[in-house]
Write a protein that holds these residues in place. Structure first.
Motif, mmCIF file in Angstrom:
data_model
loop_
_atom_site.group_PDB
_atom_site.id
_atom_site.type_symbol
_atom_site.label_atom_id
_atom_site.label_comp_id
_atom_site.label_asym_id
_atom_site.label_seq_id
_atom_site.Cartn_x
_atom_site.Cartn_y
_atom_site.Cartn_z
ATOM 1 N N ALA A 62 -1.634 102.748 111.047
ATOM 2 C CA ALA A 62 -1.637 101.353 111.496
ATOM 3 C C ALA A 62 -3.005 100.733 111.237
ATOM 4 O O ALA A 62 -3.864 100.760 112.115
ATOM 5 C CB ALA A 62 -1.261 101.258 112.981
ATOM 6 N N PRO A 63 -3.234 100.206 110.027
ATOM 7 C CA PRO A 63 -2.302 100.147 108.897
ATOM 8 C C PRO A 63 -2.266 101.469 108.125
ATOM 9 O O PRO A 63 -3.175 102.295 108.260
ATOM 10 C CB PRO A 63 -2.880 99.029 108.032
ATOM 11 N N LEU A 64 -1.236 101.620 107.320
ATOM 12 C CA LEU A 64 -1.105 102.808 106.487
ATOM 13 C C LEU A 64 -2.017 102.638 105.270
ATOM 14 O O LEU A 64 -1.832 101.734 104.463
ATOM 15 C CB LEU A 64 0.349 102.973 106.045
ATOM 16 N N MET A 65 -3.018 103.495 105.200
ATOM 17 C CA MET A 65 -3.985 103.401 104.108
ATOM 18 C C MET A 65 -4.105 104.741 103.396
ATOM 19 O O MET A 65 -3.941 105.796 104.012
ATOM 20 C CB MET A 65 -5.353 102.957 104.625
ATOM 21 N N THR A 66 -4.390 104.677 102.112
ATOM 22 C CA THR A 66 -4.515 105.889 101.313
ATOM 23 C C THR A 66 -5.783 105.819 100.468
ATOM 24 O O THR A 66 -6.722 105.095 100.805
ATOM 25 C CB THR A 66 -3.266 106.084 100.438
ATOM 26 N N ILE A 67 -5.836 106.570 99.400
ATOM 27 C CA ILE A 67 -7.036 106.631 98.562
ATOM 28 C C ILE A 67 -6.711 106.349 97.100
ATOM 29 O O ILE A 67 -5.628 106.649 96.614
ATOM 30 C CB ILE A 67 -7.721 107.998 98.679
ATOM 31 N N GLY A 68 -7.694 105.774 96.412
ATOM 32 C CA GLY A 68 -7.593 105.541 94.984
ATOM 33 C C GLY A 68 -8.216 106.691 94.210
ATOM 34 O O GLY A 68 -8.704 107.664 94.794
ATOM 35 N N PRO A 69 -8.240 106.596 92.890
ATOM 36 C CA PRO A 69 -8.717 107.712 92.062
ATOM 37 C C PRO A 69 -10.193 108.042 92.210
ATOM 38 O O PRO A 69 -10.600 109.180 91.962
ATOM 39 C CB PRO A 69 -8.396 107.243 90.636
ATOM 40 N N ASN A 70 -11.017 107.067 92.619
ATOM 41 C CA ASN A 70 -12.455 107.297 92.702
ATOM 42 C C ASN A 70 -12.950 107.588 94.116
ATOM 43 O O ASN A 70 -14.151 107.770 94.324
ATOM 44 C CB ASN A 70 -13.207 106.089 92.139
ATOM 45 N N ALA A 71 -12.052 107.639 95.080
ATOM 46 C CA ALA A 71 -12.438 107.898 96.464
ATOM 47 C C ALA A 71 -12.838 109.366 96.642
ATOM 48 O O ALA A 71 -12.331 110.261 95.950
ATOM 49 C CB ALA A 71 -11.293 107.543 97.407
ATOM 50 N N TRP A 72 -13.743 109.619 97.576
ATOM 51 C CA TRP A 72 -14.217 110.979 97.835
ATOM 52 C C TRP A 72 -13.085 111.977 98.088
ATOM 53 O O TRP A 72 -13.082 113.070 97.494
ATOM 54 C CB TRP A 72 -15.194 110.968 99.003
ATOM 55 N N PRO A 73 -12.088 111.672 98.946
ATOM 56 C CA PRO A 73 -11.038 112.656 99.188
ATOM 57 C C PRO A 73 -10.263 113.044 97.933
ATOM 58 O O PRO A 73 -9.743 114.162 97.848
ATOM 59 C CB PRO A 73 -10.125 111.954 100.205
ATOM 60 N N ASN A 74 -10.174 112.152 96.947
ATOM 61 C CA ASN A 74 -9.457 112.511 95.720
ATOM 62 C C ASN A 74 -10.203 113.585 94.948
ATOM 63 O O ASN A 74 -9.594 114.395 94.240
ATOM 64 C CB ASN A 74 -9.247 111.283 94.836
ATOM 65 N N LYS A 75 -11.528 113.616 95.095
ATOM 66 C CA LYS A 75 -12.309 114.669 94.452
ATOM 67 C C LYS A 75 -12.013 116.016 95.098
ATOM 68 O O LYS A 75 -12.051 117.065 94.430
ATOM 69 C CB LYS A 75 -13.796 114.320 94.510
#
Length: 281
Positions: free
Chosen positions: A181-194
């Motif tokens: 709330a809100p539902l958020m995610t990560i893009g390709p350059n975000a730290w968690p994607n690494k």
């Protein structure tokens, strides 16, 4: 429903980074020995962890908010939060070394401390390998090079082992989120994607033009990720409740990781990455 987790940085997004390499280099050229005269202040939780990892905790006199690991750090005075550093409080403690996060702490605060003649170690992290190299720089600065090099090599070896173990093509598409709330995610350059990349995975929203996009459940269902990764301290029951109405359309398993570790440049990332990789694969 999940609630936003308190973090040293809102929405665990990394702020736009302002380079201070010249200032950092001038500090790193100096040698501050780990003697009784060494007095350290940390302005970020991961830097607080590094101090303890190097065995310098007896010289640590103040830390930032959310410096909660190890637990001993919670008893120290707080001189920085998401609003900035308390310059007056820092000056009053007469530190011989201030550890700052280039990208998390405000550039103007770092510059003010340097202008006052305070030695500032300004550390910048963009990739996992930077954790090892920056730790070694700090070790050299504080006469802890041997310990820093050993820890850095162990960390890098752990990352390399996981990358080799989960070196798969193509990478698995997963949905990584911290709250709903809100539902958020990560893009390709975000730290968690690494972190996901280490495990042979990638964000399901790799086409996002921003690092931390807000998305809808419908979009997640359309992507059909192979796993749902919740960086959350909510209970498994709370996490499962949100997805329950959509289980006829989404069979992906739910994996939980500790946001206090995955959002920090911590040496503890190795064990958390093992859990993450096991959950995905």
């Amino acid at each position: 429903m999940m609630r936003p987790q308190k973090s040293f940085i809102a929405v665990f997004a990394f702020l736009a980074m302002t380079s201070a390499f010249a200032d950092a280099e001038s500090t790193e050229d100096q040698s501050i020995k780990a003697s009784s005269e060494l007095t350290i202040i940390s302005l970020a939780p991961h830097l607080t962890e590094w101090v303890y990892s190097l065995g310098l905790e007896q010289h640590l006199v103040a830390v930032s908010d959310y410096s909660d690991y190890p637990s001993e750090a919670t008893s120290l005075p707080r001189v920085a939060d998401y609003q900035g550093a308390d310059i007056a409080a820092i000056v009053a403690l007469k530190p011989t070394l201030v550890l700052a996060w280039d990208g998390g702490n405000k550039p103007q605060d770092i510059h003010k401390l340097q202008a006052l003649g305070i030695n500032v170690f300004s550390s910048r992290i963009t990739n996992l390998s930077d954790i090892a190299s920056e730790l070694i720089k700090l070790g050299k600065l504080t006469d802890k090079e041997t310990a820093a090099t050993r820890l850095a090599h162990q960390f890098q070896a752990g990352i390399s082992a996981l990358e080799q173990q989960y070196d798969a093509a193509p990478r698995k598409s997963v949905f990584y989120y911290s709250w709903t709330a809100p539902l958020m995610t990560i893009g390709p350059n975000a730290w968690p994607n690494k972190l996901l990349n280490v495990c042979g995975a990638k964000t399901a929203f790799e086409d996002s033009p921003v690092d931390y996009p807000q998305v809808s459940v419908k979009e997640v269902l359309t992507k059909q990720p192979t796993a749902l990764i919740a960086a959350s301290k909510s209970t498994p029951e709370e996490l499962a409740y949100f997805w329950a109405p959509h289980r006829d359309f989404l069979q992906a398993p739910l994996v939980t990781v500790n946001p206090d570790i995955t959002s920090r440049f911590s040496l503890r990332l190795i064990n958390e990455l093992k859990n993450l990789c096991n959950g995905i694969n």
